[in-house]
Design an enzyme around this catalytic site. Structure first.
Site, PDB file in Angstrom:
ATOM      1  CG  ASN A 134      31.321  88.204 -65.246  1.00  0.00           C
ATOM      2  OD1 ASN A 134      31.229  87.563 -66.303  1.00  0.00           O
ATOM      3  ND2 ASN A 134      31.364  87.615 -64.072  1.00  0.00           N
ATOM      4  CG  HIS A 136      30.977  84.293 -67.493  1.00  0.00           C
ATOM      5  ND1 HIS A 136      30.159  84.606 -66.428  1.00  0.00           N
ATOM      6  CD2 HIS A 136      30.160  83.702 -68.411  1.00  0.00           C
ATOM      7  CE1 HIS A 136      28.932  84.212 -66.692  1.00  0.00           C
ATOM      8  NE2 HIS A 136      28.903  83.672 -67.886  1.00  0.00           N
ATOM      9  CD  GLU A 141      31.991  83.825 -63.270  1.00  0.00           C
ATOM     10  OE1 GLU A 141      32.041  84.772 -64.065  1.00  0.00           O
ATOM     11  OE2 GLU A 141      30.929  83.452 -62.736  1.00  0.00           O
TER      12      GLU A 141
END
Ligand code: GLP
Length: 239
Positions: A134, A136, A141
């Site tokens: 994603n 990160h 995050e």
């Protein structure tokens, strides 16, 4: 920024040469290390080169990106255990000069001191990074402010699922981690990001060529002057 595209084995060798060059020029260098499966081949190469005497870590200091909250260093899935087993126990670094953010939630208020310690040591010469699916970096995050210093982060469900392969079940994955912030990472003098495999291809393209946005933490690296992206052919497939 430079992009190196090659096989995973060759990437480990090429990236290792950056450490050889740095440590031979500056034996007391400050190294930022990362965990995950991606850096394992690089660590194996560094162990080999250290044994051959091509580089020494005996005057170096290291700071790791992150650590799970609530599991201590003897837990097999703690990042301390991972680093000891895959690198620190195998090279000539002095154990007392290897640092990870505290895994204790009781230390949360003091985590920003990790950044002060790094600065006092002279700043990180090379920060190694992997990339989450994603986007990160560390455990920053999507949505993490670019101005963040070392802090406690809540893992997203997708990260819990991705990391559950190392635990008995997803329920055993800690939900929180202490992580260098994005500002901490961006303060490093140079950054090496390694991405391997087809599952990273889409996020690599987005991070490298999409907008710079907190929704994609690794996109911030577009703003850093000395980043090398080491990609295998599969991770580079969409570029
Ligand atoms: C973890 C780590 C990250 C790492 C990422 C990717 O969540 N906190 O630092 O980059 O996983 O891991 P892998 O290299 O196994 O794909």
């Amino acid at each position: 920024m430079s992009i190196v595209i090659n096989t995973p084995e060759r990437i480990a060798q090429l990236a290792a040469q950056e450490y050889v060059a740095l440590l031979n020029k500056k034996p007391q260098a400050v190294l930022g290390f990362a965990t995950g499966s991606t850096p394992l081949a690089l660590y194996a190469e560094l162990v080999l080169l250290n044994r051959k005497g091509e580089l020494s870590f005996c005057e170096a200091t290291s700071y790791n990106l992150d650590e799970y909250i609530g599991i201590d260093g003897i837990h097999e899935q703690s990042y301390r255990f991972f680093m000891d087993r895959s690198l620190f126990n195998e090279i000539d670094i002095r154990m007392e000069k290897t640092f990870l953010p505290s895994s204790s939630i009781a230390d949360e208020a003091h985590l920003a001191e990790f950044d002060c310690e790094i600065e006092k040591a002279g700043g990180i010469d090379i920060q190694l990074l992997g990339i989450g699916r994603n986007g990160h970096i560390g455990f920053n995050e999507p949505g993490t402010p670019f101005a963040s210093s070392t802090h406690v982060a809540k893992l997203t469900e997708s990260t819990v699922q991705a990391n559950s392969r190392f635990f008995l079940s997803a329920d055993d994955v800690p939900r929180f981690a202490a992580t260098m912030g994005i500002k901490t990472v961006m303060h490093a003098h140079a950054i090496i990001l390694i991405a391997l495999g087809a599952e990273k291809a889409s996020i690599v393209k987005t991070a490298l060529h999409g907008p710079v946005t907190e929704a994609v933490p690794a996109s911030v690296l577009q703003l850093h002057p000395f980043v090398t992206w080491y990609l295998d052919y599969e991770a580079a497939a969409l570029l």
